[in-house]
Design a protein around this motif. Structure first.
Motif, PDB file in Angstrom:
ATOM      1  N   LYS A  99     -22.106 -21.231   2.239  1.00 34.27           N
ATOM      2  CA  LYS A  99     -22.257 -22.518   3.547  1.00 34.27           C
ATOM      3  C   LYS A  99     -20.592 -22.457   3.867  1.00 34.27           C
ATOM      4  O   LYS A  99     -19.701 -22.679   3.402  1.00 34.27           O
ATOM      5  CB  LYS A  99     -22.733 -23.527   2.763  1.00 34.27           C
ATOM      6  CG  LYS A  99     -24.114 -23.260   2.605  1.00 34.27           C
ATOM      7  CD  LYS A  99     -24.221 -24.518   2.617  1.00 34.27           C
ATOM      8  CE  LYS A  99     -25.756 -25.426   1.902  1.00 34.27           C
ATOM      9  NZ  LYS A  99     -26.913 -25.924   1.687  1.00 34.27           N
ATOM     10  N   LEU A 100     -20.570 -22.748   5.161  1.00 32.03           N
ATOM     11  CA  LEU A 100     -20.032 -22.270   5.845  1.00 32.03           C
ATOM     12  C   LEU A 100     -19.727 -23.269   6.822  1.00 32.03           C
ATOM     13  O   LEU A 100     -20.634 -23.539   8.038  1.00 32.03           O
ATOM     14  CB  LEU A 100     -18.976 -21.119   6.772  1.00 32.03           C
ATOM     15  CG  LEU A 100     -18.708 -19.977   5.795  1.00 32.03           C
ATOM     16  CD1 LEU A 100     -20.419 -19.555   5.124  1.00 32.03           C
ATOM     17  CD2 LEU A 100     -17.782 -18.973   6.532  1.00 32.03           C
ATOM     18  N   GLY A 136     -16.721 -33.828  11.865  1.00 31.90           N
ATOM     19  CA  GLY A 136     -17.809 -33.613  11.163  1.00 31.90           C
ATOM     20  C   GLY A 136     -17.198 -32.320  10.381  1.00 31.90           C
ATOM     21  O   GLY A 136     -18.051 -31.393   8.688  1.00 31.90           O
ATOM     22  N   THR A 137     -15.881 -31.259  10.672  1.00 33.24           N
ATOM     23  CA  THR A 137     -15.487 -31.071   9.547  1.00 33.24           C
ATOM     24  C   THR A 137     -15.266 -31.582   8.528  1.00 33.24           C
ATOM     25  O   THR A 137     -15.189 -31.071   7.242  1.00 33.24           O
ATOM     26  CB  THR A 137     -14.645 -29.799  10.282  1.00 33.24           C
ATOM     27  OG1 THR A 137     -14.936 -29.381  11.578  1.00 33.24           O
ATOM     28  CG2 THR A 137     -13.911 -28.674   9.356  1.00 33.24           C
ATOM     29  N   ASP A 138     -14.425 -32.683   8.714  1.00 33.90           N
ATOM     30  CA  ASP A 138     -14.016 -33.477   7.322  1.00 33.90           C
ATOM     31  C   ASP A 138     -15.217 -33.820   6.097  1.00 33.90           C
ATOM     32  O   ASP A 138     -14.360 -33.061   4.990  1.00 33.90           O
ATOM     33  CB  ASP A 138     -13.722 -33.969   8.068  1.00 33.90           C
ATOM     34  CG  ASP A 138     -12.129 -33.884   8.700  1.00 33.90           C
ATOM     35  OD1 ASP A 138     -11.063 -33.117   8.810  1.00 33.90           O
ATOM     36  OD2 ASP A 138     -11.251 -35.435   9.673  1.00 33.90           O
ATOM     37  N   GLU A 139     -16.210 -33.929   7.198  1.00 37.40           N
ATOM     38  CA  GLU A 139     -17.356 -34.850   5.816  1.00 37.40           C
ATOM     39  C   GLU A 139     -17.612 -33.558   5.260  1.00 37.40           C
ATOM     40  O   GLU A 139     -17.905 -33.224   4.234  1.00 37.40           O
ATOM     41  CB  GLU A 139     -17.874 -35.528   6.965  1.00 37.40           C
ATOM     42  CG  GLU A 139     -18.337 -36.655   7.892  1.00 37.40           C
ATOM     43  CD  GLU A 139     -18.753 -37.103   8.840  1.00 37.40           C
ATOM     44  OE1 GLU A 139     -20.262 -36.394   8.990  1.00 37.40           O
ATOM     45  OE2 GLU A 139     -18.764 -37.809   9.148  1.00 37.40           O
ATOM     46  N   ARG A 145     -19.894 -29.957   1.128  1.00 42.73           N
ATOM     47  CA  ARG A 145     -21.716 -29.833   1.132  1.00 42.73           C
ATOM     48  C   ARG A 145     -21.530 -27.658   1.581  1.00 42.73           C
ATOM     49  O   ARG A 145     -22.900 -27.458   1.995  1.00 42.73           O
ATOM     50  CB  ARG A 145     -22.018 -30.743   2.899  1.00 42.73           C
ATOM     51  CG  ARG A 145     -22.526 -31.859   2.103  1.00 42.73           C
ATOM     52  CD  ARG A 145     -23.564 -32.467   3.686  1.00 42.73           C
ATOM     53  NE  ARG A 145     -21.827 -32.972   4.029  1.00 42.73           N
ATOM     54  CZ  ARG A 145     -22.119 -32.242   5.842  1.00 42.73           C
ATOM     55  NH1 ARG A 145     -22.501 -31.725   6.106  1.00 42.73           N
ATOM     56  NH2 ARG A 145     -20.998 -33.535   6.451  1.00 42.73           N
ATOM     57  N   VAL A 146     -20.267 -27.089   1.953  1.00 39.00           N
ATOM     58  CA  VAL A 146     -19.760 -26.779   1.946  1.00 39.00           C
ATOM     59  C   VAL A 146     -18.498 -25.021   0.602  1.00 39.00           C
ATOM     60  O   VAL A 146     -18.696 -26.597   0.182  1.00 39.00           O
ATOM     61  CB  VAL A 146     -18.929 -26.032   3.476  1.00 39.00           C
ATOM     62  CG1 VAL A 146     -20.163 -26.245   4.729  1.00 39.00           C
ATOM     63  CG2 VAL A 146     -17.962 -26.417   3.743  1.00 39.00           C
ATOM     64  N   ASP A 147     -19.131 -24.305   1.036  1.00 39.57           N
ATOM     65  CA  ASP A 147     -18.276 -23.724  -0.262  1.00 39.57           C
ATOM     66  C   ASP A 147     -16.658 -22.951   0.222  1.00 39.57           C
ATOM     67  O   ASP A 147     -15.779 -23.557  -0.263  1.00 39.57           O
ATOM     68  CB  ASP A 147     -18.855 -22.186  -0.292  1.00 39.57           C
ATOM     69  CG  ASP A 147     -19.948 -22.361  -0.874  1.00 39.57           C
ATOM     70  OD1 ASP A 147     -20.186 -23.103  -1.792  1.00 39.57           O
ATOM     71  OD2 ASP A 147     -21.322 -22.519  -0.472  1.00 39.57           O
ATOM     72  N   LEU A 272     -11.099 -23.434   0.570  1.00 38.69           N
ATOM     73  CA  LEU A 272     -12.018 -23.439  -0.632  1.00 38.69           C
ATOM     74  C   LEU A 272     -12.351 -24.740  -1.157  1.00 38.69           C
ATOM     75  O   LEU A 272     -11.182 -24.690  -1.813  1.00 38.69           O
ATOM     76  CB  LEU A 272     -11.147 -22.355  -0.828  1.00 38.69           C
ATOM     77  CG  LEU A 272     -11.352 -20.807  -0.883  1.00 38.69           C
ATOM     78  CD1 LEU A 272     -11.139 -19.814  -1.686  1.00 38.69           C
ATOM     79  CD2 LEU A 272     -13.060 -20.237  -0.348  1.00 38.69           C
ATOM     80  N   THR A 273     -12.951 -25.447  -0.758  1.00 42.40           N
ATOM     81  CA  THR A 273     -14.325 -27.073  -1.503  1.00 42.40           C
ATOM     82  C   THR A 273     -13.912 -26.701  -2.496  1.00 42.40           C
ATOM     83  O   THR A 273     -13.303 -28.170  -3.137  1.00 42.40           O
ATOM     84  CB  THR A 273     -15.290 -26.893  -0.281  1.00 42.40           C
ATOM     85  OG1 THR A 273     -16.137 -26.365  -1.255  1.00 42.40           O
ATOM     86  CG2 THR A 273     -14.830 -26.731   1.156  1.00 42.40           C
TER      87      THR A 273
END
Length: 298
Positions: A99-100, A136-139, A145-147, A272-273
């Motif tokens: 997820k990106l 939205g990117t920050d959240e 929620r994304v890799d 990379l989260t």
């Protein structure tokens, strides 16, 4: 559910006879005896109650039924290979899905090129793309929620790699009233006309993309909508130059001749989260993105 009557080996023997042009050639290619290949095809015909070959002259030709079964058999064998490759990758810790979250100002064409390159090497990995704006990117990063993410700012506590610098230009359609003034423009000139702005995709929606200053404003959700509206002469906007390069090259959009501040710059970062715990798929895609971004900026 009833078990299949025909094994993969029997389907493989049938396909090999067709591809190799005969039983002897198929046996050689599969490293089996000719009698075992002949038996496999005959058993297939017997169990299904059909004939897949018929003798025409001195050669065996596919029957109409055989032609249909050949197409299905190829698809079945291809799917079996895909399942095996997926199992090997999963055993190695390869993610089944990535997820990106990607800021909409990142060039779409470059992103799709990178995803295509990744998918050609790893077609079993599903991709879920979130095209995000600011909050939205920050959240997506903070909630993991994304890799991986391409972001314009780095939330606290996350490692990052600089990815690319973006040049923003203030542009409008050639027939827009601002261009018709025929002179260099001031901020006061912009203030009197409609500005097109992208909405923050975060749940709070408290930030807008762009350098705001116009009294009239249309705030839209999609990058494509803002570009189309500008091309139609419905307003001006600050665009990442890479995202409207075709419109600029064709003359559908034209930079506004501002007396000062006619260009702005922003930087995007790759995050990379899961950081050190990121899987091999996320790390591979990150390398593809970094390589492509470096080449584009060279």
């Amino acid at each position: 559910m009833n078990a299949p009557k025909i094994s993969l080996d029997q389907w493989r023997a049938f396909v090999a006879v067709v591809d190799a042009g005969g039983y002897a050639q198929a046996a050689e290619g599969l490293h089996k005896t000719q009698s075992s290949i002949t038996y496999a095809v005959q058993k297939l015909e017997s169990l299904l109650g059909v004939s897949v070959f018929e003798i025409q002259g001195r050669r065996a030709q596919l029957t109409p039924t055989g032609q249909v079964l050949l197409r299905r058999a190829r698809a079945l064998l291809d799917e079996a290979q895909r399942i095996e490759r997926a199992a090997v990758q999963l055993a190695q810790g390869w993610e089944a899905e990535l997820k990106l979250a990607v800021e909409v100002v990142f060039p779409t064409w470059l992103l799709l090129d990178c995803l295509d390159q990744f998918a050609r090497a790893h077609p079993q990995t599903r991709i879920e793309l979130f095209e995000t704006v600011l909050g939205g990117t920050d959240e997506a990063i903070l909630e993991r929620r994304v890799d991986l993410a391409i972001a314009s700012r780095i939330p606290p506590g996350f490692m990052h790699d600089p990815l690319m610098k973006l040049r923003f230009v203030c542009a409008a359609a050639p027939h827009h009233p601002l261009h018709r003034l025929g002179r260099v423009l001031t901020r006061e000139d912009l203030r009197a006309h409609r500005q097109l702005v992208l909405r923050d995709s975060g749940s709070q929606r408290n930030r807008d993309v762009g350098w705001l200053g116009a009294d009239q404003r249309w705030t839209v959700t999609a990058k494509a909508t803002s570009i189309r509206a500008a091309v139609m002469g419905l307003g001006f906007a600050w665009f990442a130059e890479n995202t409207v390069r075709e419109e600029l090259a064709s003359g559908a959009l034209k930079p506004l001749p501002l007396i000062e501040g006619g260009e702005r710059w922003a930087e995007l970062f790759l995050i990379l989260t899961h950081q050190d715990a990121s899987g091999p798929g996320a790390q591979k895609l990150a390398e593809i993105l970094k390589t492509a971004a470096r080449a584009d900026q060279a």
